[in-house]
Design a protein around this motif. Structure first.
Motif, PDB file in Angstrom:
ATOM      1  N   ALA A   1      10.450   8.353   1.376  1.00 22.96           N
ATOM      2  CA  ALA A   1      10.080   6.935   1.280  1.00 22.96           C
ATOM      3  C   ALA A   1       8.568   6.774   1.306  1.00 22.96           C
ATOM      4  O   ALA A   1       8.006   6.174   2.225  1.00 22.96           O
ATOM      5  N   PRO A   2       7.871   7.289   0.293  1.00 21.81           N
ATOM      6  CA  PRO A   2       6.407   7.238   0.332  1.00 21.81           C
ATOM      7  C   PRO A   2       5.834   5.816   0.296  1.00 21.81           C
ATOM      8  O   PRO A   2       4.780   5.575   0.877  1.00 21.81           O
ATOM      9  N   VAL A   3       6.521   4.891  -0.334  1.00 26.02           N
ATOM     10  CA  VAL A   3       6.017   3.517  -0.384  1.00 26.02           C
ATOM     11  C   VAL A   3       6.131   2.883   1.000  1.00 26.02           C
ATOM     12  O   VAL A   3       5.162   2.361   1.546  1.00 26.02           O
ATOM     13  N   ALA A   4       7.317   2.952   1.587  1.00 31.51           N
ATOM     14  CA  ALA A   4       7.551   2.352   2.905  1.00 31.51           C
ATOM     15  C   ALA A   4       6.717   3.018   3.996  1.00 31.51           C
ATOM     16  O   ALA A   4       6.323   2.373   4.963  1.00 31.51           O
ATOM     17  N   LYS A   5       6.436   4.313   3.851  1.00 30.87           N
ATOM     18  CA  LYS A   5       5.682   5.059   4.860  1.00 30.87           C
ATOM     19  C   LYS A   5       4.177   5.065   4.567  1.00 30.87           C
ATOM     20  O   LYS A   5       3.429   5.800   5.205  1.00 30.87           O
ATOM     21  N   ASP A   6       3.744   4.268   3.579  1.00 31.68           N
ATOM     22  CA  ASP A   6       2.328   4.219   3.176  1.00 31.68           C
ATOM     23  C   ASP A   6       1.773   5.617   2.901  1.00 31.68           C
ATOM     24  O   ASP A   6       0.671   5.969   3.321  1.00 31.68           O
ATOM     25  N   ALA A   7       2.556   6.414   2.198  1.00 32.70           N
ATOM     26  CA  ALA A   7       2.163   7.790   1.906  1.00 32.70           C
ATOM     27  C   ALA A   7       2.042   8.048   0.402  1.00 32.70           C
ATOM     28  O   ALA A   7       1.980   9.195  -0.027  1.00 32.70           O
ATOM     29  N   ARG A   8       2.006   6.975  -0.393  1.00 33.35           N
ATOM     30  CA  ARG A   8       1.962   7.136  -1.849  1.00 33.35           C
ATOM     31  C   ARG A   8       0.755   7.965  -2.295  1.00 33.35           C
ATOM     32  O   ARG A   8       0.831   8.720  -3.254  1.00 33.35           O
ATOM     33  N   GLU A   9      -0.367   7.877  -1.590  1.00 35.49           N
ATOM     34  CA  GLU A   9      -1.557   8.643  -1.973  1.00 35.49           C
ATOM     35  C   GLU A   9      -1.386  10.137  -1.698  1.00 35.49           C
ATOM     36  O   GLU A   9      -1.946  10.972  -2.391  1.00 35.49           O
TER      37      GLU A   9
END
Length: 185
Positions: free
Chosen positions: A114-122
């Protein structure tokens, strides 16, 4: 050194009866082992799970699925039975199996799932993203996993609050889904 116990002899014990009892108990254990090994070979719940997954993913690509199980041994069993099998969609690239045994791996996998929800998209490149995440309740509290709209409870927790907490991982504000789906096995 003080000796413990009672010395056994024909005078103190009926050794023939004890030997017969032990032989009978060994036969019972052999039967139990045989019965449990047949359960491993014919796991109808696992077959139904695979059928459910295949039905859910047949017409959709990249639909994320979060699978919860109470026991770490069950998550490990599912990893052994599902990963890289020809009749499943689960691969070492798109799937992670985590438990409380290694919390760091669990949290890292949650970011990949869940990279979007976990603020990990970068930090998480699209080819590193997970489509399927199998977890014990190590991820059932305090985790934002709403990149996913489908949760499967492989087993039901005895505590209904835990079931609600599992559901709450994907049924959250900020979810891109109008409706989430929960499937119980």
């Amino acid at each position: 050194a003080k000796e413990l116990g009672t010395k056994i002899s024909n005078d103190t014990h009926n050794i023939q009866v004890i030997t017969e009892d032990i032989a009978l108990e060994r036969k019972i254990l052999d039967i139990i082992i045989l019965l449990t090994s047949s359960l491993k070979q014919n796991d109808r719940k696992l077959d139904q799970f695979i059928e459910t997954i295949n039905g859910l993913t047949k017409n959709e690509t990249r639909k994320k699925i979060l699978v919860f199980s109470f026991f770490a041994d069950t998550v490990e069993y599912l990893r052994e039975k599902l990963l890289d099998q020809p009749n499943t969609v689960f691969t070492t690239i798109n799937t992670a199996f985590v438990s409380g045994r290694n919390r760091v791996v669990a949290l890292s996998s949650a970011e990949r799932f869940a990279p979007v929800a976990k603020d990990a998209r970068e930090r998480i490149l699209p080819d590193q993203e997970l489509t399927y995440l199998f977890s014990t309740d190590v991820l059932a509290e305090g985790q934002n996993l709403q990149d996913c709209g489908l949760l499967i409870n492989y087993d039901l927790h005895w505590n209904p609050v835990r079931m609600i907490q599992r559901n709450g991982r994907i049924n959250r504000l900020g979810s891109p889904y109008d409706q989430i789906e929960v499937v119980n096995m």
